[in-house]
Design a protein around this motif. Structure first.
Motif, PDB file in Angstrom:
ATOM      1  N   VAL A  41     -39.688  17.861  25.240  1.00 10.10           N
ATOM      2  CA  VAL A  41     -38.849  17.232  24.275  1.00 10.10           C
ATOM      3  C   VAL A  41     -38.898  18.056  22.914  1.00 10.10           C
ATOM      4  CG1 VAL A  41     -39.141  14.852  25.017  1.00 10.10           C
ATOM      5  CG2 VAL A  41     -40.745  15.916  23.532  1.00 10.10           C
ATOM      6  N   CYS A  49     -35.704  11.710  21.583  1.00  9.71           N
ATOM      7  CA  CYS A  49     -36.935  11.558  22.515  1.00  9.71           C
ATOM      8  C   CYS A  49     -37.620  10.271  22.482  1.00  9.71           C
ATOM      9  CB  CYS A  49     -37.921  12.889  21.678  1.00  9.71           C
ATOM     10  SG  CYS A  49     -37.044  14.318  21.639  1.00  9.71           S
ATOM     11  N   HIS A  53     -35.886   9.694  26.132  1.00  9.13           N
ATOM     12  CA  HIS A  53     -36.482  10.550  27.235  1.00  9.13           C
ATOM     13  C   HIS A  53     -37.592  10.189  27.671  1.00  9.13           C
ATOM     14  CE1 HIS A  53     -36.399  15.176  28.246  1.00  9.13           C
ATOM     15  NE2 HIS A  53     -36.469  14.505  29.185  1.00  9.13           N
ATOM     16  N   CYS A  74     -45.380  15.059  29.733  1.00  6.14           N
ATOM     17  CA  CYS A  74     -44.538  15.242  28.421  1.00  6.14           C
ATOM     18  C   CYS A  74     -45.142  16.497  27.838  1.00  6.14           C
ATOM     19  CB  CYS A  74     -44.448  14.022  27.664  1.00  6.14           C
ATOM     20  SG  CYS A  74     -43.266  14.307  26.326  1.00  6.14           S
ATOM     21  N   ARG A 126     -35.071  20.992  25.263  1.00  9.51           N
ATOM     22  CA  ARG A 126     -35.122  19.855  26.232  1.00  9.51           C
ATOM     23  C   ARG A 126     -34.708  20.134  27.461  1.00  9.51           C
ATOM     24  NH1 ARG A 126     -34.924  14.790  24.281  1.00  9.51           N
ATOM     25  NH2 ARG A 126     -33.988  15.175  22.672  1.00  9.51           N
ATOM     26  N   PHE A 147     -28.352  14.846  26.381  1.00  7.34           N
ATOM     27  CA  PHE A 147     -29.369  14.260  26.984  1.00  7.34           C
ATOM     28  C   PHE A 147     -28.786  13.863  28.410  1.00  7.34           C
ATOM     29  CE2 PHE A 147     -31.817  10.582  28.186  1.00  7.34           C
ATOM     30  CZ  PHE A 147     -32.992  11.063  28.540  1.00  7.34           C
ATOM     31  N   SER A 150     -31.853  16.099  32.138  1.00  6.34           N
ATOM     32  CA  SER A 150     -33.517  16.147  31.632  1.00  6.34           C
ATOM     33  C   SER A 150     -33.639  14.705  31.711  1.00  6.34           C
ATOM     34  CB  SER A 150     -33.831  16.865  30.422  1.00  6.34           C
ATOM     35  OG  SER A 150     -33.459  16.299  29.412  1.00  6.34           O
ATOM     36  N   SER A 151     -33.357  13.817  32.105  1.00  2.00           N
ATOM     37  CA  SER A 151     -33.761  12.376  32.113  1.00  2.00           C
ATOM     38  C   SER A 151     -34.585  12.168  33.516  1.00  2.00           C
ATOM     39  CB  SER A 151     -32.424  11.264  32.064  1.00  2.00           C
ATOM     40  OG  SER A 151     -31.830  11.494  33.389  1.00  2.00           O
TER      41      SER A 151
END
Length: 159
Positions: A41, A49, A53, A74, A126, A147, A150-151
């Protein structure tokens, strides 16, 4: 040069947030012999974030484990104390928080961004990646301001 699928992660030292305080860990030791879902992030406590995320990976922790993920981590260009406070404030149990305080790991990956116009300086882009025994098996880097890929949900769909 940006890291790609099939590459081995570069050697770096990160700071792992633990119950006993910050602990230095090398990428070689952290990723050796296991499968890790690593997501980056731009900053702890930032809107996307914090709202999407990190919570997505907390929510999908068991589903990722069922697909063979040994650990979810993370990482952010923040200090370990900020990462610890963010984990506590977010209820991020079961997620390993890694601090890349100077952005050295992000830079070694070729995945930095310039957040200067937001007063953030050099940060990580990200992304989410699946790493097996230190080798990148999947890499999903977001376009600026997005976004999607990258989830936790997208990572699960591609496994």
């Amino acid at each position: 040069m940006t890291i790609t699928v099939g590459d081995t992660l570069p050697a770096a030292t990160l700071t792992k947030v633990t119950a006993d305080g910050p602990d230095q860990v090398t990428t070689n030791a952290f990723f050796d012999g296991r499968t890790v879902a690593l997501f980056a992030v731009p900053g702890a406590f930032t809107p996307t974030c914090s709202a999407k995320h990190l919570p997505g990976f907390v929510e999908k922790r068991d589903a990722l484990a069922a697909k063979g993920v040994d650990e979810i981590a993370c990482i952010s260009v923040n200090d370990p104390f900020v990462m610890a406070a963010w984990a506590k404030a977010s209820g991020a149990e079961g997620i390993t928080m890694l601090a890349d305080g100077n952005g050295d790991f992000a830079e070694a990956l070729g995945l930095t961004m310039d957040g200067s116009k937001f007063g953030m300086g050099k940060r990580s882009q990200r992304y989410a990646m699946l790493v097996e025994n230190g080798v990148v098996k999947q890499l999903h880097v977001e376009a600026p301001g997005e976004f999607k890929v990258s989830s936790a949900e997208h990572l699960l769909e591609t496994m």
